[in-house]
Write a protein that holds these residues in place. Sequence first.
Motif, PDB file in Angstrom:
ATOM      1  N   MET A  94      -9.174 -10.539  -4.451  1.00 58.27           N
ATOM      2  CA  MET A  94      -8.323 -11.534  -3.803  1.00 58.27           C
ATOM      3  C   MET A  94      -6.848 -11.174  -3.739  1.00 58.27           C
ATOM      4  O   MET A  94      -6.126 -11.747  -2.918  1.00 58.27           O
ATOM      5  N   LEU A  95      -6.387 -10.268  -4.559  1.00 57.08           N
ATOM      6  CA  LEU A  95      -4.978  -9.880  -4.481  1.00 57.08           C
ATOM      7  C   LEU A  95      -4.798  -8.760  -3.473  1.00 57.08           C
ATOM      8  O   LEU A  95      -5.725  -7.998  -3.196  1.00 57.08           O
ATOM      9  N   ASP A  96      -3.609  -8.652  -2.954  1.00 52.01           N
ATOM     10  CA  ASP A  96      -3.308  -7.659  -1.921  1.00 52.01           C
ATOM     11  C   ASP A  96      -2.831  -6.372  -2.589  1.00 52.01           C
ATOM     12  O   ASP A  96      -1.717  -6.304  -3.114  1.00 52.01           O
ATOM     13  N   TRP A  97      -3.679  -5.350  -2.567  1.00 59.67           N
ATOM     14  CA  TRP A  97      -3.334  -4.077  -3.214  1.00 59.67           C
ATOM     15  C   TRP A  97      -2.800  -3.054  -2.217  1.00 59.67           C
ATOM     16  O   TRP A  97      -2.464  -1.930  -2.612  1.00 59.67           O
ATOM     17  N   GLN A  98      -2.716  -3.427  -0.959  1.00 57.37           N
ATOM     18  CA  GLN A  98      -2.270  -2.479   0.059  1.00 57.37           C
ATOM     19  C   GLN A  98      -0.763  -2.226  -0.053  1.00 57.37           C
ATOM     20  O   GLN A  98       0.023  -3.145  -0.311  1.00 57.37           O
ATOM     21  N   ASN A  99      -0.400  -0.974   0.131  1.00 53.83           N
ATOM     22  CA  ASN A  99       1.009  -0.574   0.280  1.00 53.83           C
ATOM     23  C   ASN A  99       1.881  -0.934  -0.921  1.00 53.83           C
ATOM     24  O   ASN A  99       3.102  -1.085  -0.791  1.00 53.83           O
ATOM     25  N   GLY A 100       1.275  -1.121  -2.069  1.00 58.25           N
ATOM     26  CA  GLY A 100       2.063  -1.400  -3.267  1.00 58.25           C
ATOM     27  C   GLY A 100       2.884  -2.658  -3.169  1.00 58.25           C
ATOM     28  O   GLY A 100       4.015  -2.723  -3.676  1.00 58.25           O
ATOM     29  N   SER A 101       2.352  -3.705  -2.513  1.00 55.66           N
ATOM     30  CA  SER A 101       3.129  -4.921  -2.253  1.00 55.66           C
ATOM     31  C   SER A 101       3.470  -5.681  -3.536  1.00 55.66           C
ATOM     32  O   SER A 101       4.407  -6.479  -3.542  1.00 55.66           O
TER      33      SER A 101
ATOM     34  N   GLY B 102       2.237  -5.029 -10.332  1.00 55.46           N
ATOM     35  CA  GLY B 102       0.894  -4.826  -9.786  1.00 55.46           C
ATOM     36  C   GLY B 102       0.256  -3.567 -10.340  1.00 55.46           C
ATOM     37  O   GLY B 102      -0.951  -3.542 -10.631  1.00 55.46           O
ATOM     38  N   GLU B 103       1.079  -2.498 -10.511  1.00 57.18           N
ATOM     39  CA  GLU B 103       0.549  -1.263 -11.090  1.00 57.18           C
ATOM     40  C   GLU B 103       0.137  -1.479 -12.546  1.00 57.18           C
ATOM     41  O   GLU B 103      -0.906  -0.970 -12.998  1.00 57.18           O
TER      42      GLU B 103
END
Length: 1492
Positions: A317-324, A329-330
């Motif tokens: 469910m979380l947005d992992w694209q493009n290191g947003s 997040g990392e």
Amino acid sequence: MGVKKKKEMQVTAMTICHQDLETLRSLADVEGKNLASLLLHCVQLTDGVSQIHYVKQIVPLLEKADKNGACDPTIRSCLDILAGIYLSLTVKNPLKKVLASSLNGLPEFFLTEAIQSFTSRLQEELNTTDLCSYRKVTDNISSCMENFDLGRAGVNNLLKNVLHFLQKSLIEISEENRKFAGNHIVQTQLMNDLLVGTRVSVMLVQKIQDFQRIHLKTSGSPTWQSMCGLLSIFTKFLSDDDLLQTIQSTSGLAVILFIKAMFHPPEKIPDLISSLLLRSVDCTSIPDWFLNCCRSLCCTDVSQSTLLFLCQGTLTMLDWQNGSMGLSGEALLLNIVHVLFTLSSQIKESTLELFLSRILASWTNSAIHVLESSSPSLKDSLNGNSSVVGRLLEYVYTHWEYPLDALRHQTKIIFRNILQMHQLTKEKSDSETSGLAADRFICDLTESLLQLEWHVKGKYACLGCLVDYVGIGHILALAKTIPSQILEVMGDQSLVPYASDLLETMFRNHKSHLKSQAVDSTWIDEWHETWVSPLLFILCEGNLDQKSYVIDYYLPKLLNCSPESLSYMVKILQTSADTKTGSHNSRGALGALMACLRTARAHGHLQSATDAWRNLVSSARIKQGLIHQHCQVRIDTLGLLCESNRSTEIVSMEEMQWIQFFITYNLNSQSPGVRQQICSLLKKLFCRIQESSQVLYKLEQSRSKHESENELTKQHPSVSLQQYKNFMSSICNRLFEALFPGSSYPTRFSALTILGSVAEVFPVPEGQVQTVYQLSHDIDVGRFQTLMECFTSTFEEVKILAFDLLMKLPKTVVQFQDSEKLQALFQAALELSSSTKPYDCVTASYLLNFLIWQDALPSSLSASLQTQQASCGNGDKSAVVVERNTLMVIKCLLENLEEEVSQAENSLLQAAASFPLYGRVHCITGALQRLSLNSLRLVSEWRPVVEKLLLMSYRLSAVVSPVIQSSSPEGLIPMDTDSESASRLQTILSEIQPRDTNDYFTQAKILKERDSFDLEDLNASVPNIGASAEIKGSKERKTCDVTAQMVLVCCWRSMKEVALLLGTLCQLLPMQSMPESSNGLLTVEQVKEIGDYFKQHLLQSRHRGAFELAYTGFVKLTEILNRCPNVSLQNLPEQWLWNVLEEIKCSDPSSKLCATRRSAGIPFYIQALLASEPKKGKMDLLKITMKELITLAGPTDDSRSTVSKVHALNILRALFRDTRLGENIIPYVADGAKAAILGFTSPVWAVRNSSTLLFSTLITRIFGVKRGKDELSKKNRMTGSEFFSRFPELYPFLLQQLEAVANTVDSDTGELNRHPSMFLLLLVLGRLYPSPMDGTSSALSMAPFIPFIMRCGRSPVYRSRVMAARALVPFVMVDEIPTTIRTLLAKLPNCTDQCFRQNHIHGTLLQVFHLLEACTDSKYRLNAYFQQLLADVAVCTRAKLWLAKRLLPFHGFHRKSSSAGFLSPFLLVGWEGGDGVTASRLNGPSCSAVSA
């Protein structure tokens, strides 16, 4: 006249309420052209498919209206009715999707009215308070959100109401589910409703645009309150282990999604979720609403499944694209993987392990997205040499052999993603300037994989990923012969799919690589040399299995990749076919040629058969192949003629002649597999003839109108059709000729199977469909008699085939007109049903089933038939006749059975010798199985018959059960009840009572005075009882011998047939839903009585044949009970289970449970109860039962629990052997192994015996079924890391037990002390093997085992020393072998030592030998490291050379074993190291010890 059309799709027609119907009638215009008229006509149709065509006309009709039409009340009413229609349709009805698709194209000026209509109709739906309607409303909400603009707009308008409805429905359904605890049928439906409601909630938040900005502005709004309520519900679902895991999983997604939508600021969401996963939430820093909704997630005792599904929700469910999500997040990404690693070592349940593997694969996908724009620190944490990747690889290595195929597939995805992650962590400059040689991670990984044994299935998938990543060139540079190595493995069926997939990946990659670099076509020669030449060698020289699997799996893929290679292969094989024709055990080049051509034609690589014969192979070679000595060459040649990739390809005249030639010589094949293949291939040919004949009929029709040349055949279609007819008639003539009296079983099987295929492929024509041939036209009286005579065969398979063939023929062919013949056959069947030969009753059953399908029955039954015929009415005549005849036959059999049971109650010996009872019951069961019992017309007549059947079954069982339940049924002959001496009768009856009940181990058996009797007196009072009995028939008196075997066969077969009959009745008869209802034949009380019957005989029978077949019937009953809507019946299996467990636990001496014979039927009883439990549920019965049994099987100080322990061990063995329990039993393997090993130390023999049997079953369950003669084959072994990662509880247990064993190996006093568990422990450890993939990162280090295993090598038992030597190998890392060998050699005595033991010397030398043998693998021999190892060992060994030269003052056994043990490793060193001088020194007297 053509191919039959497929059945049209069935669509349920839509309907509307009466009020809407009247509205449409009032609005419809006279011309019938407005929308109301269209809808009125549409809803009046009863065919859903026709309604679809009208629905598609709605929008085109509205497009013709102008903008002013939006105010038209007619259109407004119609749109309102359309909204009602849409919401009334079920979610799977195609009309719903068609209507949504049509309304998506609604003109823009109608949208406002349409949205209002949908909104108002949906509001009505949401106001419902009926629990049964909640699912329908939820489905409608889901449908509105799925690609339906009007529906989505309506939901958006009513979002507050929709959220409130979802909250209300989930609460009420959850409460209802709790009320129905125990009723799994209702609970399953309610849980599905919960799952749908949760999914719809997730979909709602995902698909409503700008959800946060529009609806969550104020925390006090109704929308916010509903969101909080839903979040609380999902949190509760997530932690509720009583719900389905799919609900928990979806709730995990919902929790994270709702947190993402509600929590502010969004930058802190990763930190919040990290604290949840790490169980370190600071309650003072989070909002109150979150604490109120998710309080259970903020605790430190969150369950494993909850954490697992939270990880899944976070990754999904979380947005992992493009290191947003930035650095937080990392950090969250790394926290997730560490949590998953921790869970991996804790989770035992197979379903959770599968979830874990999928989540790990999902994590690698997310990591790839993040790495595309991540910080350098994350790249350092996720490169190939990092600890995270190391743990991921360790997970892959320990799970790539996992029993679940889905989990093995996930390991492949993880491995592929690891390679992609490693690629992303490398700097672009590094990857451009340095090639693969500089990438140590990839090089080491490739070398490690290549060093693995080829029996490891995971190796193939990972190598395939590496080929895609680095190309085949890198692999071939390291292992040039890898194609041949993989082809060699393809003799093992379990490895064939993996090997063929890897080969396909490799040769496709190689072809692309060569084509991209080549300037001309010479590249194909290199490709052929690499991939085709090894294939041809295997086809000509390989073993039978290897050739078969290569042809089936590898050859088609190779030809699909390179069809042009066929000519190359044929050219080479043609030149060899003259010299290598093959033999009875070798296919030769001719066999390889036929296999290649067959595969090519079947896959469409030969344009036509004619080209194949003319250009590739001669007619003489085809005939040579059809009568080749090797069966598979004959099969391949036949396959070449029969198979084609086009089902309508014309069969040529030449092909038909070859088929006739083949059938002449091949009907009598002795191999069952060959017979099956012949019949299957001929059926394919018949299908080609049938389908191509339909094409020919069409061509014949069109040719009469348009005389033109046919592109399919050069001759007139009618000529080809006549050839087909003549060919089929000729084939059938030959087959009937083969069914002569006295023909062999293989011939009859082949002929009847092929004739059955003919009757099935060429059915009786219906309507305008034509068929080129009908078998019934070639059936005359003589051939019909031939088929009837097949019933007399002693092989049941022949009876089945003959019966099925007769059933496929039209009734006009096989119907009897002569009532006398019918009467004679019927009487013959009745006599056979009471024959003393068991196979006669099978003949009687098929004969009666055949007669039942005739329109007439013997005149002896005509009086009772008249009343039945009158009650049938005008129904389906054929079905009524069959039902009527079945009922009459069963009544007749029942009357005979009742009379015989009455006689058996007086004299069981007479029954066993003259009329065994089981034949009648077998015929009744056979008749019932052929009848559709769910659609009976004569229900009122069947009820008394069923009741009588049950009573007769119980009476029959009561007659034979004393024999079956006696302590020794194999040698028992009971007395007749008409014995002259009542006292003698009582003595005998007491003798046959069970003597092995629970007091078997607790008190001695003392024959009391009153039980003794004089044998001579007995013989005087009952003459000839041991050898014969006087049988008094109804019409004549005759004397025949009665043996114990005859009595036993009569009794156990009768029990078997009764069990199968009762099981069939439960499985096929409809049950009454209510006590007095007329819709069923079995009452609830009757079902309970049947259950009690099975319980009694499973728990008390001693004869294995009896309780095994009672188990078969009982399984049918338990499966029905678990699906029964009646709650009292549904709960019966659980009640029975608790009762028997209590009886086992109490160990009451008066219990009738059998304590010997491996607990007799008790394990079968519990097995049936547990195996029928629904697999999609939580398997609670299995979990509770396993805990109880493992507790009982464990060590205890109470001697009274001996019987309970024996029962528990025997039941555990049966459960671990049951494949239906699948992976659900795996979590208990470790505890079962502990119980077996500890039970082996018991002073009671029965416990040790049962423990041994359980241990043997567990070894098979863990390491797989033994498939070869090699006891320690690597196919049935496991790496140490994989074993202890799957069963971590065994690590401390085995270590502790091994230490205890090692401490007792040898004592200072020299006393012999054999520890009973030593062999079991060494047997387990010896089945482990070292792997290049075994890392040192695991917490389960192998090092602590090494000193104890070395000490076990000193055992005085020779076999234990050998096992200790084998067990040591997997625990020593390859690079530590030299040090270990030097340590072992140093322990050998010096020549100056005075006191030493031969067992110590022999055990040490054996361990050295096996360690050296592990290194002599071809992968290490040429290694400089290995050469140095040999040199060091040679130096150490020379210092101990005196041991081989001295004269041993011991017996021959010790001398030979110690000398041989010394010389074996030394000779190994001399041979490998090339030390000729050392080897020559040993060519003295001591070398005789090696041969000895």
